[in-house]
Design an enzyme around this catalytic site. Structure first.
Site, PDB file in Angstrom:
ATOM      1  N   TYR A   1      20.943  13.394  19.614  1.00 46.58           N
ATOM      2  CA  TYR A   1      21.148  13.449  20.919  1.00 46.58           C
ATOM      3  C   TYR A   1      21.365  14.687  21.437  1.00 46.58           C
ATOM      4  O   TYR A   1      21.701  14.827  22.598  1.00 46.58           O
ATOM      5  CB  TYR A   1      22.299  12.304  21.315  1.00 46.58           C
TER       6      TYR A   1
ATOM      7  N   GLU B   1       0.840  -1.372  -0.186  1.00 47.74           N
ATOM      8  CA  GLU B   1      -0.035   0.009   0.005  1.00 47.74           C
ATOM      9  C   GLU B   1       1.046   1.251  -0.025  1.00 47.74           C
ATOM     10  O   GLU B   1       0.627   2.346  -0.742  1.00 47.74           O
ATOM     11  CB  GLU B   1      -0.999  -0.009   1.280  1.00 47.74           C
ATOM     12  N   TYR B   2       2.090   1.157   0.743  1.00 50.22           N
ATOM     13  CA  TYR B   2       2.947   2.182   0.949  1.00 50.22           C
ATOM     14  C   TYR B   2       3.629   2.578  -0.434  1.00 50.22           C
ATOM     15  O   TYR B   2       3.755   3.597  -1.118  1.00 50.22           O
ATOM     16  CB  TYR B   2       4.026   2.009   1.794  1.00 50.22           C
TER      17      TYR B   2
ATOM     18  N   CYS C   1      65.522  13.832  24.795  1.00 49.83           N
ATOM     19  CA  CYS C   1      66.732  14.384  24.001  1.00 49.83           C
ATOM     20  C   CYS C   1      67.133  15.764  24.454  1.00 49.83           C
ATOM     21  O   CYS C   1      66.268  16.355  24.642  1.00 49.83           O
ATOM     22  CB  CYS C   1      66.283  14.299  22.409  1.00 49.83           C
TER      23      CYS C   1
ATOM     24  N   CYS D   1      67.945  19.400  17.870  1.00 50.91           N
ATOM     25  CA  CYS D   1      67.497  18.043  17.260  1.00 50.91           C
ATOM     26  C   CYS D   1      66.582  18.161  16.091  1.00 50.91           C
ATOM     27  O   CYS D   1      65.413  18.788  16.142  1.00 50.91           O
ATOM     28  CB  CYS D   1      66.958  17.270  18.564  1.00 50.91           C
TER      29      CYS D   1
ATOM     30  N   LYS E   1      26.365   4.924  24.015  1.00 50.36           N
ATOM     31  CA  LYS E   1      27.170   5.704  23.054  1.00 50.36           C
ATOM     32  C   LYS E   1      27.535   5.022  21.706  1.00 50.36           C
ATOM     33  O   LYS E   1      28.203   3.967  21.631  1.00 50.36           O
ATOM     34  CB  LYS E   1      28.705   5.844  23.711  1.00 50.36           C
TER      35      LYS E   1
ATOM     36  N   LYS F   1      33.261   4.330  28.938  1.00 52.47           N
ATOM     37  CA  LYS F   1      33.598   3.533  27.955  1.00 52.47           C
ATOM     38  C   LYS F   1      33.397   2.039  28.570  1.00 52.47           C
ATOM     39  O   LYS F   1      33.658   1.991  29.511  1.00 52.47           O
ATOM     40  CB  LYS F   1      34.943   3.749  27.608  1.00 52.47           C
TER      41      LYS F   1
ATOM     42  N   GLU G   1      24.082  10.930  15.915  1.00 54.32           N
ATOM     43  CA  GLU G   1      25.111   9.949  15.167  1.00 54.32           C
ATOM     44  C   GLU G   1      24.596   9.448  14.079  1.00 54.32           C
ATOM     45  O   GLU G   1      23.394   8.680  14.176  1.00 54.32           O
ATOM     46  CB  GLU G   1      25.470   8.968  16.363  1.00 54.32           C
TER      47      GLU G   1
ATOM     48  N   SER H   1      33.724  17.391  21.875  1.00 54.46           N
ATOM     49  CA  SER H   1      34.169  15.877  22.081  1.00 54.46           C
ATOM     50  C   SER H   1      33.902  15.540  23.330  1.00 54.46           C
ATOM     51  O   SER H   1      33.444  16.303  24.188  1.00 54.46           O
ATOM     52  CB  SER H   1      35.565  15.798  21.543  1.00 54.46           C
TER      53      SER H   1
ATOM     54  N   GLU I   1      22.728   7.468  28.275  1.00 57.64           N
ATOM     55  CA  GLU I   1      22.334   6.742  26.927  1.00 57.64           C
ATOM     56  C   GLU I   1      23.204   6.034  26.275  1.00 57.64           C
ATOM     57  O   GLU I   1      24.591   6.228  26.740  1.00 57.64           O
ATOM     58  CB  GLU I   1      21.790   7.995  26.092  1.00 57.64           C
TER      59      GLU I   1
ATOM     60  N   ASP J   1      28.499   3.818  18.184  1.00 59.45           N
ATOM     61  CA  ASP J   1      29.725   3.870  17.534  1.00 59.45           C
ATOM     62  C   ASP J   1      29.538   4.122  16.205  1.00 59.45           C
ATOM     63  O   ASP J   1      29.799   3.459  15.271  1.00 59.45           O
ATOM     64  CB  ASP J   1      30.451   2.335  17.854  1.00 59.45           C
TER      65      ASP J   1
ATOM     66  N   CYS K   1      69.148  12.445  16.630  1.00 58.81           N
ATOM     67  CA  CYS K   1      70.340  13.541  16.526  1.00 58.81           C
ATOM     68  C   CYS K   1      71.472  12.985  17.237  1.00 58.81           C
ATOM     69  O   CYS K   1      72.524  13.571  17.278  1.00 58.81           O
ATOM     70  CB  CYS K   1      69.871  14.710  16.652  1.00 58.81           C
TER      71      CYS K   1
ATOM     72  N   CYS L   1      70.104  10.188  21.329  1.00 52.93           N
ATOM     73  CA  CYS L   1      68.825  10.319  20.709  1.00 52.93           C
ATOM     74  C   CYS L   1      68.812   9.476  19.454  1.00 52.93           C
ATOM     75  O   CYS L   1      69.605   9.671  18.772  1.00 52.93           O
ATOM     76  CB  CYS L   1      68.528  11.978  20.543  1.00 52.93           C
TER      77      CYS L   1
HETATM   78  O1  D41 Z   1      26.178   8.217  21.115  1.00 53.46           O
HETATM   79  C1  D41 Z   1      26.923   9.098  20.878  1.00 53.46           C
HETATM   80  N1  D41 Z   1      28.290   8.709  20.197  1.00 53.46           N
HETATM   81  C2  D41 Z   1      26.993  10.446  21.454  1.00 53.46           C
HETATM   82  C3  D41 Z   1      27.927  11.454  21.107  1.00 53.46           C
HETATM   83  C4  D41 Z   1      26.084  10.843  22.405  1.00 53.46           C
HETATM   84  N2  D41 Z   1      25.149   9.829  22.743  1.00 53.46           N
HETATM   85  N3  D41 Z   1      25.941  12.152  23.016  1.00 53.46           N
HETATM   86  C5  D41 Z   1      26.973  13.039  22.496  1.00 53.46           C
HETATM   87  N4  D41 Z   1      26.849  14.234  23.098  1.00 53.46           N
HETATM   88  C6  D41 Z   1      27.662  15.273  22.852  1.00 53.46           C
HETATM   89  C7  D41 Z   1      27.550  16.426  23.507  1.00 53.46           C
HETATM   90  C8  D41 Z   1      27.387  16.261  24.901  1.00 53.46           C
HETATM   91  C9  D41 Z   1      28.754  17.341  23.385  1.00 53.46           C
HETATM   92  C10 D41 Z   1      26.283  17.113  22.795  1.00 53.46           C
HETATM   93  C11 D41 Z   1      27.847  12.553  21.651  1.00 53.46           C
HETATM   94  C12 D41 Z   1      28.828  13.606  21.588  1.00 53.46           C
HETATM   95  N5  D41 Z   1      28.742  14.989  21.998  1.00 53.46           N
HETATM   96  C13 D41 Z   1      29.851  13.564  20.584  1.00 53.46           C
HETATM   97  N6  D41 Z   1      29.914  12.702  19.439  1.00 53.46           N
HETATM   98  C14 D41 Z   1      31.139  12.999  18.731  1.00 53.46           C
HETATM   99  C15 D41 Z   1      32.002  13.793  19.373  1.00 53.46           C
HETATM  100  C16 D41 Z   1      31.153  14.474  20.503  1.00 53.46           C
END
Ligand code: D41
Length: 679
Positions: free
Chosen positions: A231, A36-37, A432, A438, A119, A320, A179, A83, A117, A121, A417, A414
C-alpha cells in the site's frame, strides 16, 4: 530436437512459474491447471538438484530456506514507519478534512482528492528490493527499528522474490510497505489443524499472522496461509515517483504485488463518507478482516506539503469501523498514578472475549465518567473495543442488585503514597499532590527517563527501576548515575553480570543528544518531536534555560500552552537542581548551532537531491541544506540552483543537464557542508 542448454531451460522454467504463480497467487486468475504447474515446478527442482551451482535466490524453488543468522536482527528504518491517526465518527472525519484544507490554504468549497482503501487488520511490513530482487523484509517494530523477517516473508507466495518488469524499467532501489494478513478461511483451517495436533489455537487471524511471522523455522511459516497487500512506497531510486497514491497502487500492481481491488478515489469529504459506508456494508463478506478504511490525500505533492506530525502523516487517517461490544461484571475499580500524578481509574473486569480478544481491564477516564455511568463494583457493564484501541466501559446494564452496591468514590489519599489527592477548580483530573516524592510518580518519571527514546539506558528495565525506587536507592534521575556496583549487588536477584551490564548501559547513556535529554526530563506537554524542535531551535541547553515566552513561541509547533508548561517546569527549583545534577554527573552532548543564529548562505536558493548518497541519507542531507537556508525540492526546473546527484541518479540528473542546471557530486556537497556548518 536439439537439447537446450541447462541455463536457458532453467530461465524459461523460472519465468513460466513466476508468471503462473503471479496469476494464481496475486491476481486470483490461474490459467494453467495445477497439475501442469506442479510438473513445471518438479522439473525446475530436479534440474536445480543436478546443477546446484545454477540455483538463484529468486528462483521459485527458493522460497523456503533455512533459518538464517539474521532472523529477527534489528533493522533500522531509513524512512520511519509512521502510524496512522484514527477517526471514529463522521464528525471526526469532517474535522480531519477541514484541517487538511486549512493547512493547504484551500477554500472550503474546493474538494481534496482522497484515495480510500480497506484498513487490513494485519501486520505492517516493509520490503526492500535492489535491482528488482527482494533483499530484506522487516517488521514495523516501534516505527524506527523493526526486526528482520526476510526468511519468513520469502515464503509468502504473493510477495514477489523478483519484481515483474513488463516492459517498464525496474527501479534500482524500491522499498514497499504493506500489510501481511491471514485470510479468514486459512485461519479457520489453521486453528482446526492446531486443535487436532493439540497445539494452541489463535484468538484471531491477526494473532495467527503475527505468530507465523515470528516463527524461527521458515518451513512452519510456509505452511501458514499468509498474504501480503502492498500500500505504499517508502523509498524509490532510479525511477520517477508516481504522482498520486492511486498511481502508486497501480504501479505496484504491475511490479507483481497484490494490491486491493477495493481502493477508490474521489473528491471531497462527502465522497469519503459514501466510500466508508459502502466498505462497511462489504466488510463481513470479505475474505479477510478489516477494521476500517484508510483515507489518503491522493496527490503526492500535497502529501509532501502536509508532511507529518510526531509519528503520523497529516495526509492520511484511519477511519475506523464501529467496534464490538460485550457485557461482563465489573469486579473493582483501581486507581493508577501516572507520571504527572494523575489518578486514572481502571475497571477490573471478569474476563470476556470481545471480537476475539480477551479483555479484563478497561479505561474509565476519570471519576466524572464513573459517576455519570453510576458504576458500582458488582454491576454488569458493556465493554466496547475498536481495533487496537484500549477497551472502554460504555454503560451499565440495569439489574436488581445495583442500589445495594457501594458507589465508587475518589480516594482522598494517593493509593501509592497516601499523600493528599487534589483536584483543581473545574478540573476533571485528580492528582496525587506529592510530585516526585510519590514513589509511583517517581517510578513513572524514571521509567520514562531511561526509556529507549529518551536516555536509552540499556540494562535498566522497569523492574529494576521499581526496585531501586522501593529500596530508596534512587530518588531522582541523577541518582541513577551515582549507582555503584556494591550498591546494585545489594538488590535481590541481582547477578554480577547484570550489575555490570546495567552500569555499562548507564555509563553509555551519558553521551546523548540535547533532544533526548529534553525529552527525558519529562516536561509536561513536551513529547519527542517537540523536544527535537526545541533542541534545534536553541542549540544549547543554556539558551533554552534562559528563553522567555517569546523565544519559546518562535519554535515551530510550540504554542502558548507548551511554552507555559516549559517555563513552569524550568522555574521549579527541584527541576533546576536535577538538571544541574545531571550535567554534573557527566551527562553530555555536542552543542549544535541554534537554528535561529545559523548563517543562511543558501537563503533563497532551491536545491534538489537525487540518487543515493553514501555518507548520509537523503533526509539528512535535506535537513542540513535546509538548516543553511535552502529550500529542498523534489523536482528540477530552470530555477533550481544546484542538483546534487548521488549514485545511480536517474531522470532528475538528465533534466538538470538538459536545463543547464549546476550538478554537484556527493564529495562537493560534503565539502560545502563542512565549510559552512561551522561546528
Ligand atoms: O491497511 C492498512 N492497515 C494500512 C496501513 C493501509 N492501507 N495504509 C497505510 N498507510 C500508511 C502510510 C500512509 C503511513 C503509508 C497503513 C499504514 N501507514 C500503517 N500501518 C501500520 C502503521 C501504519
Amino acid at each position: 530436437m536439439t537439447e537446450l542448454p541447462v541455463e536457458q531451460r532453467l530461465q524459461e522454467l523460472r519465468a513460466q512459474l513466476r508468471h503462473h504463480a503471479h496469476l494464481y497467487y496475486v491476481l486470483d486468475r490461474p490459467e494453467l491447471p495445477d497439475a501442469e504447474y506442479d510438473r513445471l515446478y518438479r522439473e525446475l527442482v530436479e534440474l536445480e538438484q543436478q546443477h546446484p551451482d545454477l540455483i538463484t535466490l529468486d528462483s521459485p524453488s527458493q522460497r523456503v530456506g533455512a533459518t538464517p543468522d539474521s532472523a529477527f536482527a534489528p533493522v533500522p528504518h531509513q524512512v520511519p514507519m509512521l502510524s496512522l491517526d484514527n477517526v471514529f465518527t463522521v464528525e471526526e472525519w469532517d474535522d480531519f478534512d477541514r484541517r487538511v484544507r486549512e493547512r493547504l490554504g484551500w477554500e472550503l468549497a474546493v474538494g481534496v482528492a482522497y484515495a480510500c482503501e480497506p484498513k487490513f487488520d494485519g501486520l505492517a511490513v516493509t520490503l526492500h528490493y535492489h535491482d528488482g530482487l527482494l533483499v530484506k523484509a522487516a517488521t514495523r517494530g516501534d516505527g524506527s527499528t523493526g526486526e528482520d523477517i526476510t526468511a519468513n516473508v520469502r515464503t509468502i507466495a504473493s510477495v514477489p522474490l523478483r519484481l515483474l518488469a513488463e516492459g517498464a524499467a525496474l527501479p534500482a532501489q524500491l522499498e514497499v510497505r504493506g500489510e501481511v494478513l491471514m485470510p479468514r478461511a486459512g485461519f479457520e483451517q489453521l486453528n482446526a489443524r492446531q486443535l487436532a495436533q493439540g497445539d494452541k489455537v489463535f484468538a484471531n487471524p491477526r494473532n495467527a499472522a503475527a505468530g507465523a511471522l515470528r516463527q524461527l523455522d521458515p518451513r512452519i511459516s510456509a505452511q501458514r496461509p499468509l498474504e501480503f497487500y502492498a500500500y505504499a512506497i517508502a523509498d524509490l531510486k532510479g525511477v520517477e515517483w508516481p504522482s498520486t497514491h492511486s498511481q502508486t497502487l497501480r504501479w505496484l500492481g504491475t511490479l507483481g504485488f497484490r494490491i486491493t481491488s477495493l481502493a477508490s478515489t474521489g473528491n471531497g469529504p462527502a465522497y469519503v463518507r459514501q466510500a466508508y459506508e459502502m466498505l462497511g456494508r462489504q466488510r463481513d463478506s470479505l475474505p479477510f478482516d478489516i477494521d476500517g478504511m484508510v483515507v489518503k490525500v491522493d496527490d503526492r505533492r500535497l502529501q509532501l506539503d502536509l508532511g507529518f506530525v510526531a509519528r503520523a502523516p497529516r495526509w492520511a487517517v484511519a477511519f475506523k469501523f464501529p467496534g464490538q461490544e460485550a457485557s461482563t461484571r465489573l469486579e473493582a475499580v483501581d486507581w493508577q498514578v501516572g507520571r504527572t500524578g494523575a489518578l486514572t481509574p481502571v475497571a477490573r473486569l471478569a474476563p470476556v472475549s470481545v471480537g476475539g480478544v480477551v479483555v479484563s481491564n478497561a479505561t474509565l477516564h476519570n471519576i466524572d465518567e464513573i459517576q455519570r455511568l453510576d458504576l458500582r463494583p458488582g454491576d454488569t457493564v458493556v465493554i466496547y473495543r475498536a481495533g487496537d484501541v484500549i477497551p472502554k466501559v460504555m454503560r451499565r446494564l440495569d439489574d436488581d442488585g445495583h442500589e445495594q452496591r457501594e458507589p465508587v468514590t475518589l480516594p482522598s489519599g494517593c493509593p501509592v503514597c497516601a499523600s493528599a489527592v487534589t483536584r483543581g477548580e473545574g478540573e476533571v483530573v485528580a492528582r496525587c499532590s506529592a510530585g516526585l516524592f510519590c514513589p509511583a510518580q517517581r517510578k513513572e518519571a524514571l521509567r520514562h527517563f531511561a526509556s529507549r527514546r529518551a536516555m536509552d539506558i540499556e540494562g535498566l528495565g522497569e523492574k529494576w527501576i521499581d526496585l531501586l525506587v522501593e529500596q530508596e536507592l534512587v530518588h531522582s534521575s541523577a541518582d541513577i548515575y551515582r549507582l555503584t556496583r556494591e550498591v546494585l549487588l545489594t538488590l535481590p536477584r541481582m547477578a554480577e553480570k547484570s550489575a555490570d551490564n546495567m552500569l555499562a548501559g548507564i555509563a553509555k547513556s551519558k553521551q546523548t543528544t540535547l533532544a533526548r535529554f529534553l525529552f527525558a526530563l519529562g516536561i509536561p506537554e513536551v513529547g519527542e518531536s517537540t523536544a527535537a524542535l526545541l533542541a534545534r531551535q536553541f542549540g544549547k541547553l543554556d539558551a533554552l534555560l534562559q528563553a522567555d515566552e517569546a523565544a519559546l513561541l518562535a519554535t515551530p509547533d510550540v504554542g502558548p500552552v507548551v511554552a507555559r508548561s516549559i517555563l513552569d517546569f524550568l522555574a521549579e527549583p527541584h527541576n533546576q537542581a536535577v538538571i544541574a545534577a545531571l550535567c554534573e554527573v557527566g551527562v553530555h552532548w555536542v552543542d549544535q548551532a541554534a537554528a535561529q543564529d545559523l548563517p543562511q548562505p543558501l537563503a533563497g536558493q532551491t536545491w534538489v537531491l537525487t540518487g543515493t548518497l553514501s555518507s548520509m541519507g537523503r533526509d539528512e542531507a535535506g535537513d542540513r541544506l535546509r538548516a543553511l537556508g535552502a529550500k529542498v525540492s523534489g523536482s528540477v526546473s530552470k530555477k533550481t540552483h544546484v542538483v546534487v546527484a548521488g549514485e545511480s541518479a536517474g531522470s532528475k540528473l538528465a533534466n538538470a543537464q538538459a536545463l543547464g542546471v549546476t550538478v554537484w557530486d556527493e564529495a562537493q556537497l560534503v565539502a560545502f557542508l563542512k565549510e559552512h556548518e561551522g561546528c
